[in-house]
Design a protein around this motif. Structure first.
Motif, PDB file in Angstrom:
ATOM      1  N   LYS A 125       0.957  -1.455  -0.012  1.00 14.69           N
ATOM      2  CA  LYS A 125       0.176  -0.065   0.074  1.00 14.69           C
ATOM      3  C   LYS A 125       1.037   1.156  -0.004  1.00 14.69           C
ATOM      4  O   LYS A 125       1.750   1.213   0.928  1.00 14.69           O
ATOM      5  N   LEU A 126       0.552   2.057  -0.923  1.00 15.82           N
ATOM      6  CA  LEU A 126       1.298   3.400  -1.203  1.00 15.82           C
ATOM      7  C   LEU A 126       0.871   4.633  -0.659  1.00 15.82           C
ATOM      8  O   LEU A 126      -0.410   4.654  -1.235  1.00 15.82           O
ATOM      9  N   TYR A 127       1.428   5.125   0.477  1.00 20.70           N
ATOM     10  CA  TYR A 127       0.542   6.361   1.029  1.00 20.70           C
ATOM     11  C   TYR A 127       1.047   7.402   0.072  1.00 20.70           C
ATOM     12  O   TYR A 127       2.215   7.940   0.475  1.00 20.70           O
ATOM     13  N   CYS A 128      -0.064   8.176  -0.424  1.00 23.47           N
ATOM     14  CA  CYS A 128       0.440   9.218  -1.416  1.00 23.47           C
ATOM     15  C   CYS A 128       0.110  10.661  -0.637  1.00 23.47           C
ATOM     16  O   CYS A 128       0.663  11.551  -1.262  1.00 23.47           O
ATOM     17  N   GLY A 129      -0.429  10.750   0.611  1.00 22.24           N
ATOM     18  CA  GLY A 129      -0.190  11.957   1.374  1.00 22.24           C
ATOM     19  C   GLY A 129      -1.450  13.031   1.035  1.00 22.24           C
ATOM     20  O   GLY A 129      -1.084  14.156   1.202  1.00 22.24           O
ATOM     21  N   ILE A 130      -2.472  12.554   0.221  1.00 25.41           N
ATOM     22  CA  ILE A 130      -3.525  13.581  -0.192  1.00 25.41           C
ATOM     23  C   ILE A 130      -4.774  13.099   0.412  1.00 25.41           C
ATOM     24  O   ILE A 130      -5.107  11.990   0.598  1.00 25.41           O
ATOM     25  N   ARG A 131      -5.545  14.192   1.281  1.00 29.88           N
ATOM     26  CA  ARG A 131      -6.921  13.802   1.701  1.00 29.88           C
ATOM     27  C   ARG A 131      -7.711  14.499   1.112  1.00 29.88           C
ATOM     28  O   ARG A 131      -7.600  15.711   0.874  1.00 29.88           O
ATOM     29  N   PHE A 132      -8.969  13.912   0.635  1.00 30.83           N
ATOM     30  CA  PHE A 132     -10.143  14.467  -0.072  1.00 30.83           C
ATOM     31  C   PHE A 132     -11.196  14.482   0.829  1.00 30.83           C
ATOM     32  O   PHE A 132     -11.442  13.952   1.730  1.00 30.83           O
ATOM     33  N   TYR A 133     -12.229  15.555   0.674  1.00 32.22           N
ATOM     34  CA  TYR A 133     -13.357  15.760   1.256  1.00 32.22           C
ATOM     35  C   TYR A 133     -14.340  15.993   0.340  1.00 32.22           C
ATOM     36  O   TYR A 133     -14.407  16.903  -0.729  1.00 32.22           O
ATOM     37  N   TYR A 134     -15.352  14.881   0.111  1.00 32.64           N
ATOM     38  CA  TYR A 134     -16.260  14.873  -0.977  1.00 32.64           C
ATOM     39  C   TYR A 134     -17.645  14.803  -0.208  1.00 32.64           C
ATOM     40  O   TYR A 134     -18.121  14.537   0.804  1.00 32.64           O
ATOM     41  N   PRO A 135     -18.748  15.445  -1.214  1.00 31.19           N
ATOM     42  CA  PRO A 135     -20.066  15.235  -0.676  1.00 31.19           C
ATOM     43  C   PRO A 135     -20.465  13.901  -0.610  1.00 31.19           C
ATOM     44  O   PRO A 135     -20.259  13.071  -1.390  1.00 31.19           O
ATOM     45  N   LYS A 136     -21.300  13.664   0.549  1.00 30.06           N
ATOM     46  CA  LYS A 136     -22.017  12.637   0.634  1.00 30.06           C
ATOM     47  C   LYS A 136     -22.914  11.768  -0.518  1.00 30.06           C
ATOM     48  O   LYS A 136     -23.300  10.883  -0.375  1.00 30.06           O
ATOM     49  N   GLN A 137     -23.274  12.909  -1.341  1.00 29.74           N
ATOM     50  CA  GLN A 137     -24.110  12.451  -2.457  1.00 29.74           C
ATOM     51  C   GLN A 137     -23.491  11.635  -3.581  1.00 29.74           C
ATOM     52  O   GLN A 137     -23.938  10.914  -4.331  1.00 29.74           O
ATOM     53  N   VAL A 138     -22.044  11.450  -3.334  1.00 31.16           N
ATOM     54  CA  VAL A 138     -21.331  10.825  -4.355  1.00 31.16           C
ATOM     55  C   VAL A 138     -20.572   9.866  -3.830  1.00 31.16           C
ATOM     56  O   VAL A 138     -19.934   9.901  -2.790  1.00 31.16           O
ATOM     57  N   GLY A 139     -19.873   8.974  -4.595  1.00 32.08           N
ATOM     58  CA  GLY A 139     -18.495   8.255  -4.085  1.00 32.08           C
ATOM     59  C   GLY A 139     -17.390   8.742  -4.901  1.00 32.08           C
ATOM     60  O   GLY A 139     -17.340   9.400  -5.793  1.00 32.08           O
ATOM     61  N   MET A 140     -16.213   8.427  -4.531  1.00 35.01           N
ATOM     62  CA  MET A 140     -14.851   8.873  -4.959  1.00 35.01           C
ATOM     63  C   MET A 140     -14.043   7.520  -5.411  1.00 35.01           C
ATOM     64  O   MET A 140     -13.781   6.657  -4.525  1.00 35.01           O
ATOM     65  N   MET A 141     -13.841   7.425  -6.734  1.00 33.65           N
ATOM     66  CA  MET A 141     -13.300   6.396  -7.304  1.00 33.65           C
ATOM     67  C   MET A 141     -11.843   6.412  -7.348  1.00 33.65           C
ATOM     68  O   MET A 141     -11.413   7.371  -7.961  1.00 33.65           O
ATOM     69  N   MET A 142     -11.294   5.342  -7.145  1.00 37.92           N
ATOM     70  CA  MET A 142      -9.467   5.535  -7.160  1.00 37.92           C
ATOM     71  C   MET A 142      -9.348   4.357  -8.522  1.00 37.92           C
ATOM     72  O   MET A 142      -9.882   3.192  -8.219  1.00 37.92           O
ATOM     73  N   LYS A 143      -8.631   4.704  -9.285  1.00 38.00           N
ATOM     74  CA  LYS A 143      -8.391   4.028 -10.390  1.00 38.00           C
ATOM     75  C   LYS A 143      -7.005   3.893 -10.943  1.00 38.00           C
ATOM     76  O   LYS A 143      -6.360   4.689 -10.631  1.00 38.00           O
ATOM     77  N   ASP A 144      -6.570   2.638 -11.544  1.00 42.15           N
ATOM     78  CA  ASP A 144      -5.417   2.796 -12.403  1.00 42.15           C
ATOM     79  C   ASP A 144      -5.228   3.927 -13.343  1.00 42.15           C
ATOM     80  O   ASP A 144      -6.362   4.457 -13.921  1.00 42.15           O
ATOM     81  N   LEU A 145      -4.116   4.339 -14.043  1.00 46.29           N
ATOM     82  CA  LEU A 145      -4.153   5.029 -15.072  1.00 46.29           C
ATOM     83  C   LEU A 145      -4.806   4.394 -16.443  1.00 46.29           C
ATOM     84  O   LEU A 145      -4.616   3.524 -16.539  1.00 46.29           O
ATOM     85  N   PRO A 146      -5.682   5.394 -16.936  1.00 45.34           N
ATOM     86  CA  PRO A 146      -6.547   4.664 -18.004  1.00 45.34           C
ATOM     87  C   PRO A 146      -5.469   4.374 -19.177  1.00 45.34           C
ATOM     88  O   PRO A 146      -4.655   4.993 -19.600  1.00 45.34           O
ATOM     89  N   ASN A 147      -5.645   2.938 -19.586  1.00 45.88           N
ATOM     90  CA  ASN A 147      -4.914   2.560 -20.786  1.00 45.88           C
ATOM     91  C   ASN A 147      -3.435   2.734 -20.546  1.00 45.88           C
ATOM     92  O   ASN A 147      -2.544   3.093 -21.466  1.00 45.88           O
ATOM     93  N   HIS A 148      -3.005   2.148 -19.304  1.00 42.32           N
ATOM     94  CA  HIS A 148      -1.567   2.505 -18.827  1.00 42.32           C
ATOM     95  C   HIS A 148      -0.838   1.803 -19.656  1.00 42.32           C
ATOM     96  O   HIS A 148       0.486   2.030 -20.011  1.00 42.32           O
ATOM     97  N   PHE A 149      -1.039   0.627 -20.299  1.00 42.94           N
ATOM     98  CA  PHE A 149      -0.144  -0.341 -21.274  1.00 42.94           C
ATOM     99  C   PHE A 149       0.240   0.406 -22.501  1.00 42.94           C
ATOM    100  O   PHE A 149       1.172   0.143 -22.957  1.00 42.94           O
ATOM    101  N   TYR A 150      -0.623   1.556 -22.760  1.00 43.32           N
ATOM    102  CA  TYR A 150      -0.094   2.217 -23.951  1.00 43.32           C
ATOM    103  C   TYR A 150       0.415   3.476 -23.902  1.00 43.32           C
ATOM    104  O   TYR A 150       1.551   3.729 -24.198  1.00 43.32           O
ATOM    105  N   HIS A 151       0.425   4.062 -22.280  1.00 42.51           N
ATOM    106  CA  HIS A 151       1.107   5.283 -22.193  1.00 42.51           C
ATOM    107  C   HIS A 151       2.214   4.938 -21.309  1.00 42.51           C
ATOM    108  O   HIS A 151       3.467   5.804 -21.254  1.00 42.51           O
ATOM    109  N   PHE A 152       2.179   4.115 -20.489  1.00 44.48           N
ATOM    110  CA  PHE A 152       3.413   3.693 -19.761  1.00 44.48           C
ATOM    111  C   PHE A 152       3.660   2.086 -19.900  1.00 44.48           C
ATOM    112  O   PHE A 152       3.518   1.213 -19.018  1.00 44.48           O
ATOM    113  N   PRO A 153       4.120   1.678 -21.184  1.00 48.38           N
ATOM    114  CA  PRO A 153       4.063   0.150 -21.195  1.00 48.38           C
ATOM    115  C   PRO A 153       5.174  -0.483 -20.408  1.00 48.38           C
ATOM    116  O   PRO A 153       5.111  -1.802 -20.403  1.00 48.38           O
ATOM    117  N   ASN A 154       6.021   0.216 -19.832  1.00 47.10           N
ATOM    118  CA  ASN A 154       7.165  -0.507 -19.087  1.00 47.10           C
ATOM    119  C   ASN A 154       6.794  -0.708 -17.617  1.00 47.10           C
ATOM    120  O   ASN A 154       7.526  -0.890 -16.858  1.00 47.10           O
TER     121      ASN A 154
END
Length: 234
Positions: A125-154
């Motif tokens: 688990k990598l601790y990136c040191g940012i805390r978000f505060y978001y409205p209760k009406q939504v969720g916050m999604m954490m994802k990989d970089l989209p299509n990372h195999f294309y932009h970061f193939p290595n």
């Protein structure tokens, strides 16, 4: 003026703050794409055929949705240099400690370092040191970089994706002026390359993953659309 804290006239506001002085500010995701020679989106089909016959090489970023997802969300970067290596007995890592003077909110990982394990599971688990505060009406999604195999193939790791919701309240919100917001921290779980003894190196400032708001399932339903002609004949 907004009628309630955390909103503007037409949108919800999401706040962020640093937990560690070493953290990078979230930034709008802007993945690099090849310069568009011609823009084929609105090009008539005969012109597209002529272009293809001339030897034009079609690339994935010629797709409009692919380009859109490459600009969506906030990019989170690594706050420290880390190295991981998978062994037969699990994995080993080298990670600097989170120094007391770096803990702006007084928070540290279980081990006191920028890398931890999730319940000794073998997943770092990598601790990136940012805390978000978001409205209760939504969720916050954490994802990989989209299509990372294309932009970061290595890249030798992937990100386990997840959604933080108001049902998951382990991170406190200390601010009384944001009563309708929940908090979460950008701790990313990594899936390392399965190759034995292969070292994964993450440098400070390297892109790790993205965060963006999503609508929760309880706020929408999925129904099959019936064509009016079918409804009238029933």
């Amino acid at each position: 003026m907004s009628s309630k804290p955390g909103t503007t006239d037409d949108k919800w506001v999401i706040y962020w703050e640093r937990e560690y002085a070493t953290a990078f500010a979230p930034e709008r995701l802007k993945l690099d794409f090849h310069p568009h020679r011609p823009l084929m989106t609105n090009m008539p089909l005969p012109e597209q055929r002529e272009l293809a016959a001339s030897g034009y090489k079609v690339l994935p970023d010629d797709c409009g949705p692919v380009r859109a997802v490459g600009q969506y969300g906030w990019l989170i970067r690594s706050p420290a240099d880390c190295r991981f290596r998978r062994k037969g007995t699990g994995f080993e890592w080298q990670s600097p400690p989170i120094l007391p003077e770096e803990r702006l909110l007084g928070y540290k990982s279980f081990s006191g370092m920028y890398v931890d394990t999730i319940l000794n599971s073998g997943f770092p688990k990598l601790y990136c040191g940012i805390r978000f505060y978001y409205p209760k009406q939504v969720g916050m999604m954490m994802k990989d970089l989209p299509n990372h195999f294309y932009h970061f193939p290595n890249r030798t790791f992937s990100i386990w994706e997840g959604i933080k919701t108001q049902e998951y309240k382990l991170t406190p919100n200390p601010y009384d002026f944001l009563p309708d917001h929940d908090a979460f921290v950008t701790n990313f779980l990594l899936q390392l390359d399965p190759s034995p003894d292969k070292t994964t190196t993450i440098l400070r400032g390297d892109p790790i993953g993205v965060v963006f708001p999503v609508m929760l399932p309880k706020h929408f339903t999925l129904e099959e659309l019936k064509h009016p002609s079918e409804a009238s004949s029933a």
